[in-house]
Design an enzyme around this catalytic site. Structure first.
Site, short mmCIF file in Angstrom:
data_model
loop_
_atom_site.label_atom_id
_atom_site.label_comp_id
_atom_site.label_asym_id
_atom_site.label_seq_id
_atom_site.Cartn_x
_atom_site.Cartn_y
_atom_site.Cartn_z
N TRP A 77 0.95 -1.15 0.07
CA TRP A 77 0.05 -0.12 0.19
C TRP A 77 0.68 1.22 0.13
O TRP A 77 0.37 2.37 -0.59
CB TRP A 77 -1.11 0.14 1.11
CG TRP A 77 -2.04 -1.03 0.76
CD1 TRP A 77 -2.43 -2.05 1.68
CD2 TRP A 77 -3.15 -1.03 -0.28
NE1 TRP A 77 -3.54 -2.65 1.14
CE2 TRP A 77 -3.81 -1.90 0.04
CE3 TRP A 77 -3.44 0.06 -1.27
CZ2 TRP A 77 -4.96 -2.18 -0.82
CZ3 TRP A 77 -4.31 -0.21 -2.03
CH2 TRP A 77 -5.24 -1.33 -1.91
N ASP A 147 -2.15 6.46 6.64
CA ASP A 147 -3.00 5.74 5.95
C ASP A 147 -3.57 4.56 7.05
O ASP A 147 -2.98 3.44 7.13
CB ASP A 147 -2.46 5.06 4.66
CG ASP A 147 -3.39 4.05 3.96
OD1 ASP A 147 -4.89 3.92 4.53
OD2 ASP A 147 -3.32 3.53 2.94
N LYS A 171 -12.57 -1.87 5.93
CA LYS A 171 -11.95 -2.84 6.99
C LYS A 171 -12.58 -2.60 8.61
O LYS A 171 -13.19 -3.70 9.01
CB LYS A 171 -10.40 -2.55 7.21
CG LYS A 171 -9.67 -3.29 5.86
CD LYS A 171 -9.68 -2.53 4.78
CE LYS A 171 -8.62 -3.04 3.45
NZ LYS A 171 -8.13 -1.90 2.66
C1 LIG Z 1 -7.61 -1.38 1.51
C2 LIG Z 1 -6.58 -0.60 1.67
C3 LIG Z 1 -6.47 0.59 0.66
C4 LIG Z 1 -7.15 0.88 -0.59
O1 LIG Z 1 -8.59 1.13 -0.18
P1 LIG Z 1 -9.54 1.62 -1.34
O2 LIG Z 1 -10.72 2.18 -0.37
O3 LIG Z 1 -10.07 0.32 -1.80
O4 LIG Z 1 -9.09 2.55 -2.10
C5 LIG Z 1 -5.41 1.53 0.79
N1 LIG Z 1 -4.62 1.56 1.84
C6 LIG Z 1 -4.52 0.37 2.84
C7 LIG Z 1 -3.74 0.33 3.98
C8 LIG Z 1 -5.52 -0.53 2.76
O5 LIG Z 1 -5.64 -1.57 3.77
#
Ligand SMILES: *Cc1c(COP(=O)(O)O)cnc(C)c1O
Length: 335
Positions: A77, A147, A171
């Site tokens: 990511w 993030d 999540k």
């Molecule tokens: C799932 C995830 C993303 C992507 O999220 P989207 O909503 O699909 O754009 C980005 N960063 C992390 C750490 C993630 O777990």
């Protein structure tokens, strides 16, 4: 679902400008603020475009095209965030854990930070690699951006250490389609010319995230999850449960002499636990047996293979115990 509060309508059908929905939206924000103890000088935005949208929105709002932005690369990511940021600013990779195959996090002293950078971005929890920072990087006066997609609300967080915290909802918050951005007020209003208005933090903050129609159902549902978390006893209580879940699973992996988790002991994720078996030829057998035992979604990410147990807030400790019991049984049958 079809008759919300006696209205004869689903919450999906009511106007986002109606009093009833605005109250729901405000209550969700208030509950999130309470759970995370978000200081008053931060705005909470409920936006669309997922965390991936923020990979672009962050440089477009916080940096100019010629600004240096620092990024820490701890895995899949981080890499995606870096790739997008490169299209919008000058990226300095402040640390890259390639040498350990992204099974570690850099120590504070190893971060090559740029004085005067527009911000420092890192990924506190690498969802695919199962690598998690055991500390919050110190960046001095440079705003820190995290993030938190796969770890938000798993434990208390000191938001005051951050310029911006963001998390895709799917999540630990609620249905996909929503991304929560918590941003310090002094970082709002700096968007460069040309940024799409729906991703201009100022335009969204000024309009209570309702410049256009927000993802109403996701927002409503997120509010229910925040209430559920409060009922669990808040983030201290959920943290104790999450810690116990993770410790139990890692201990079982370690004790097995069979399963293996590749991540450095100090960087093991509480939320995502990747593991492998000695004979990769048995992976399909493992997954089929697990499915029969009611244990699903254990495939490792398609980019890495193996297995991954994602034990987000919604997973009770009994689920972890059931997985451990299955793993022991499988090992016995395929020594
Ligand atoms: C799932 C995830 C993303 C992507 O999220 P989207 O909503 O699909 O754009 C980005 N960063 C992390 C750490 C993630 O777990």
């Amino acid at each position: 679902m079809t008759d919300w509060r006696g209205s004869g309508m689903s919450v999906m059908e009511v106007s986002h400008r109606s009093k009833a929905f605005v109250a729901v939206a405000e209550e969700a924000e208030a509950d999130l603020r309470e759970l995370l103890a978000i200081p008053a000088h931060y705005k909470v935005l409920f936006l669309q475009g997922g965390a991936t949208g923020q990979f672009a929105a962050i440089p477009l709002n916080l940096a100019r095209a010629d600004s240096v932005v620092d990024y820490v690369n701890t895995g899949a990511w981080s890499k995606k965030a870096i790739g997008e940021a490169k299209r919008h600013a000058k990226v300095n990779v402040a640390a890259d854990e390639a040498a350990s195959h992204y099974s570690t996090v850099p120590e504070q002293g190893a971060l090559r930070l740029t004085p005067g950078a527009a911000y420092v971005h890192y990924t506190p929890n690498e969802t695919i690699g199962g690598v998690e920072f055991p500390y919050v990087p110190a960046t001095g006066d440079v705003p820190l951006v995290g993030d938190f997609s796969s770890t938000i609300l798993s434990r208390p967080l000191d938001v005051s250490k951050f310029g911006l915290v963001y998390a895709g909802a799917q999540k630990n918050i609620g249905p996909s389609g929503l991304v929560v951005v918590i941003v310090r007020e002094d970082l709002i209003g700096r968007a460069r010319d040309g940024v799409p208005t729906v991703w201009d933090y100022k335009a969204m903050a000024d309009n209570g995230s309702m410049l256009n129609t927000p993802p109403t159902f996701g927002w409503y549902f997120a509010g229910l999850v925040f209430k559920w978390l409060k009922k669990q006893g808040g983030l201290g209580a959920i943290a104790a449960r999450n810690r116990a879940k993770a410790e139990r699973l890692y201990a079982a992996i370690e004790a097995s002499g069979y399963y293996r988790n590749p991540v450095a002991a100090n960087a093991r994720s509480w939320m995502n636990v990747p593991f492998t078996i000695p004979d990769p030829g048995l992976e399909k057998t493992f997954l089929a047996g697990a499915r029969e035992a009611g244990l699903v979604n254990l495939e490792g990410h398609r980019s890495v293979g193996g297995f991954r147990a994602s034990i987000y807030n919604a997973m009770p400790i009994e689920g972890v115990d059931a997985l451990i019991a299955f793993m022991k049984d499988f090992q016995g049958r395929h020594p």
